[in-house]
Design a protein around this motif. Structure first.
Motif, PDB file in Angstrom:
ATOM      1  N   MET A  24       0.838  -1.199   0.000  1.00 19.90           N
ATOM      2  CA  MET A  24       0.000   0.000   0.000  1.00 19.90           C
ATOM      3  C   MET A  24       0.872   1.248   0.000  1.00 19.90           C
ATOM      4  SD  MET A  24      -3.251  -0.950   0.139  1.00 19.90           S
ATOM      5  CE  MET A  24      -4.202   0.335   0.943  1.00 19.90           C
ATOM      6  N   PHE A  25       0.463   2.232  -0.774  1.00 18.54           N
ATOM      7  CA  PHE A  25       1.161   3.514  -0.798  1.00 18.54           C
ATOM      8  C   PHE A  25       0.434   4.496   0.113  1.00 18.54           C
ATOM      9  CE2 PHE A  25       2.018   1.892  -5.185  1.00 18.54           C
ATOM     10  CZ  PHE A  25       3.385   1.731  -5.046  1.00 18.54           C
ATOM     11  N   SER A  26       1.205   5.328   0.787  1.00 20.80           N
ATOM     12  CA  SER A  26       0.604   6.370   1.609  1.00 20.80           C
ATOM     13  C   SER A  26       0.834   7.761   1.027  1.00 20.80           C
ATOM     14  CB  SER A  26       1.188   6.316   3.028  1.00 20.80           C
ATOM     15  OG  SER A  26       2.590   6.546   3.012  1.00 20.80           O
ATOM     16  N   SER A  27       1.883   7.910   0.224  1.00 21.51           N
ATOM     17  CA  SER A  27       2.252   9.236  -0.268  1.00 21.51           C
ATOM     18  C   SER A  27       2.627   9.202  -1.751  1.00 21.51           C
ATOM     19  CB  SER A  27       3.442   9.783   0.525  1.00 21.51           C
ATOM     20  OG  SER A  27       3.127   9.896   1.900  1.00 21.51           O
ATOM     21  N   VAL A  28       2.417  10.346  -2.389  1.00 24.15           N
ATOM     22  CA  VAL A  28       2.740  10.501  -3.808  1.00 24.15           C
ATOM     23  C   VAL A  28       3.281  11.903  -4.030  1.00 24.15           C
ATOM     24  CG1 VAL A  28       1.780  10.628  -6.138  1.00 24.15           C
ATOM     25  CG2 VAL A  28       0.997   8.845  -4.596  1.00 24.15           C
ATOM     26  N   ILE A  29       4.286  12.016  -4.888  1.00 23.93           N
ATOM     27  CA  ILE A  29       4.818  13.317  -5.304  1.00 23.93           C
ATOM     28  C   ILE A  29       4.486  13.524  -6.772  1.00 23.93           C
ATOM     29  CG2 ILE A  29       6.883  14.747  -5.589  1.00 23.93           C
ATOM     30  CD1 ILE A  29       8.211  13.038  -3.383  1.00 23.93           C
ATOM     31  N   VAL A  30       3.895  14.684  -7.092  1.00 26.36           N
ATOM     32  CA  VAL A  30       3.620  15.051  -8.478  1.00 26.36           C
ATOM     33  C   VAL A  30       4.126  16.479  -8.703  1.00 26.36           C
ATOM     34  CG1 VAL A  30       1.595  13.554  -8.649  1.00 26.36           C
ATOM     35  CG2 VAL A  30       1.316  15.944  -7.977  1.00 26.36           C
ATOM     36  N   LYS A  31       4.244  16.854  -9.976  1.00 25.72           N
ATOM     37  CA  LYS A  31       4.722  18.195 -10.301  1.00 25.72           C
ATOM     38  C   LYS A  31       3.944  18.747 -11.492  1.00 25.72           C
ATOM     39  CE  LYS A  31       9.012  20.800 -10.580  1.00 25.72           C
ATOM     40  NZ  LYS A  31      10.450  20.706 -10.294  1.00 25.72           N
ATOM     41  N   LYS A  32       3.466  19.945 -11.345  1.00 28.31           N
ATOM     42  CA  LYS A  32       2.690  20.596 -12.401  1.00 28.31           C
ATOM     43  C   LYS A  32       3.549  20.804 -13.657  1.00 28.31           C
ATOM     44  CE  LYS A  32      -0.098  24.744 -13.332  1.00 28.31           C
ATOM     45  NZ  LYS A  32      -0.595  26.011 -12.757  1.00 28.31           N
ATOM     46  N   PRO A  33       3.013  20.537 -14.827  1.00 27.95           N
ATOM     47  CA  PRO A  33       3.765  20.821 -16.057  1.00 27.95           C
ATOM     48  C   PRO A  33       3.853  22.330 -16.293  1.00 27.95           C
ATOM     49  CG  PRO A  33       1.910  19.320 -16.466  1.00 27.95           C
ATOM     50  CD  PRO A  33       1.711  19.912 -15.106  1.00 27.95           C
ATOM     51  N   GLY A  34       5.023  22.772 -16.696  1.00 24.19           N
ATOM     52  CA  GLY A  34       5.195  24.174 -17.043  1.00 24.19           C
ATOM     53  C   GLY A  34       4.859  24.434 -18.502  1.00 24.19           C
ATOM     54  N   LYS A  35       4.757  25.706 -18.870  1.00 26.60           N
ATOM     55  CA  LYS A  35       4.494  26.054 -20.265  1.00 26.60           C
ATOM     56  C   LYS A  35       5.623  25.593 -21.180  1.00 26.60           C
ATOM     57  CE  LYS A  35       1.609  30.063 -19.150  1.00 26.60           C
ATOM     58  NZ  LYS A  35       1.461  31.542 -19.240  1.00 26.60           N
ATOM     59  N   SER A  36       6.835  25.461 -20.617  1.00 26.80           N
ATOM     60  CA  SER A  36       7.986  25.014 -21.413  1.00 26.80           C
ATOM     61  C   SER A  36       7.895  23.532 -21.767  1.00 26.80           C
ATOM     62  CB  SER A  36       9.289  25.284 -20.662  1.00 26.80           C
ATOM     63  OG  SER A  36       9.340  24.547 -19.447  1.00 26.80           O
ATOM     64  N   TYR A  37       6.912  22.827 -21.196  1.00 26.48           N
ATOM     65  CA  TYR A  37       6.749  21.392 -21.464  1.00 26.48           C
ATOM     66  C   TYR A  37       6.759  21.077 -22.959  1.00 26.48           C
ATOM     67  CZ  TYR A  37       4.342  16.872 -21.855  1.00 26.48           C
ATOM     68  OH  TYR A  37       3.989  15.591 -22.181  1.00 26.48           O
ATOM     69  N   VAL A  38       6.144  21.944 -23.731  1.00 26.16           N
ATOM     70  CA  VAL A  38       6.013  21.682 -25.176  1.00 26.16           C
ATOM     71  C   VAL A  38       7.369  21.688 -25.878  1.00 26.16           C
ATOM     72  CG1 VAL A  38       3.681  22.617 -25.201  1.00 26.16           C
ATOM     73  CG2 VAL A  38       5.607  24.130 -25.721  1.00 26.16           C
ATOM     74  N   GLU A  39       8.409  22.162 -25.210  1.00 24.30           N
ATOM     75  CA  GLU A  39       9.758  22.192 -25.779  1.00 24.30           C
ATOM     76  C   GLU A  39      10.623  21.049 -25.264  1.00 24.30           C
ATOM     77  OE1 GLU A  39      11.107  25.980 -24.486  1.00 24.30           O
ATOM     78  OE2 GLU A  39       9.533  27.083 -25.537  1.00 24.30           O
ATOM     79  N   GLY A  40      10.011  20.101 -24.560  1.00 23.52           N
ATOM     80  CA  GLY A  40      10.768  19.028 -23.935  1.00 23.52           C
ATOM     81  C   GLY A  40      11.234  17.966 -24.912  1.00 23.52           C
ATOM     82  N   LEU A  41      11.944  16.990 -24.363  1.00 27.29           N
ATOM     83  CA  LEU A  41      12.507  15.905 -25.166  1.00 27.29           C
ATOM     84  C   LEU A  41      11.407  14.953 -25.625  1.00 27.29           C
ATOM     85  CD1 LEU A  41      15.529  15.020 -22.845  1.00 27.29           C
ATOM     86  CD2 LEU A  41      15.602  16.378 -24.945  1.00 27.29           C
ATOM     87  N   THR A  42      11.550  14.452 -26.844  1.00 25.36           N
ATOM     88  CA  THR A  42      10.617  13.437 -27.326  1.00 25.36           C
ATOM     89  C   THR A  42      11.216  12.687 -28.500  1.00 25.36           C
ATOM     90  OG1 THR A  42       8.360  12.999 -28.083  1.00 25.36           O
ATOM     91  CG2 THR A  42       9.417  14.990 -28.928  1.00 25.36           C
TER      92      THR A  42
END
Length: 253
Positions: A1-19
């Motif tokens: 069972m998990f008790s905790s999770v870490i997430v991070k909001k995507p920034g506007k620069s996301y569209v320039e990321g690696l793919t």
């Protein structure tokens, strides 16, 4: 069972990321909706969520999974293999100290992306990929073995990250696709096999009472529900455009 999770909001620069995909430019507004729905799904799974603000300096930093390997007892701060992503560990280091007294690090010339690391109870599988090298994999293997875990290193042949094609669902059940279907290391598990046309859905996550899966894969959903799992479907199109899957968007511990 998990008790905790870490997430991070995507920034506007996301569209320039690696793919490596050819699926087109992400729609940022749609991306935020999909991320919000992801967080809502995690809330339904009854976990405490640490929500980190966007960092425009690192377009790919919403994919927090690559920055660390977490268990309920200890944390390993990774050393991501893409130069443009390595600085993401600075903010993650600060966040880890909110949850763990200390952490272990992967040191250069070793590199590890958390997306190449799968835990199945007391066993870890570590993929060697374009982002995780042999030195990093061996460092992590030693760290895990010193803490009583079994750890296997798997050179990848097809997939971008190890968890692109595999997921552990507890109770000795493993979702497998592509190069992992006939891999001898996974013969001991009850296999749920995903065909090539549905491979993206192999990257799903078990979070307490639910398996979260990408929408658009009814055959995968039916297989999971036939095995007794409750599922939550989420649109993932804007993350898929940047090589991202469900596991990439959170650290679960």
């Amino acid at each position: 069972m998990f008790s905790s999770v870490i997430v991070k909001k995507p920034g506007k620069s996301y569209v320039e990321g690696l793919t490596t995909s050819n699926l087109g430019m992400p729609n940022y507004e749609e991306l935020l909706i999909q991320h919000e729905n992801y967080v809502k799904a995690l809330e339904k799974c009854n976990v405490n969520i640490a929500y980190l603000e966007a960092d425009e300096n690192y377009p790919d930093s919403t994919f927090v999974e690559d920055t660390a390997v977490l268990t309920s007892e200890f944390a390993v701060l990774c050393n991501p293999g893409a130069a443009s992503r390595n600085g993401e560990i600075v903010s993650m280091e600060k966040e880890l100290l909110n949850h763990f007294e200390n952490y272990i690090t992967i040191n250069s010339p070793g590199h590890v992306d958390g997306g190449d690391v799968l835990q199945a109870d007391q066993v870890f599988y570590i993929g060697i990929s374009e982002r995780t090298n042999e030195e990093g994999a061996k460092q992590l293997q030693t760290i895990l073995q010193q803490r009583g875990f079994e750890a296997h290193i798997i050179p990848l042949k097809e997939f971008f990250h190890l968890k692109t094609g595999i997921a552990y669902l507890g109770n000795n059940k493993m979702i497998l696709a592509g190069e992992f279907v006939d891999h001898e290391l996974f013969d001991k598990y009850d296999k749920i096999i995903i065909p090539k046309e549905d491979e993206y859905s192999a990257n799903c996550i078990l979070v307490n009472d639910y398996v979260i899966i990408p929408s658009g894969y009814p055959a995968t959903q039916q297989k999971l529900e036939a095995h007794g799992y409750k599922t939550i479907e989420l649109p993932m199109s804007e993350f898929q455009k940047q090589d991202g899957g469900l596991s990439c968007l959170s650290l679960r511990f």
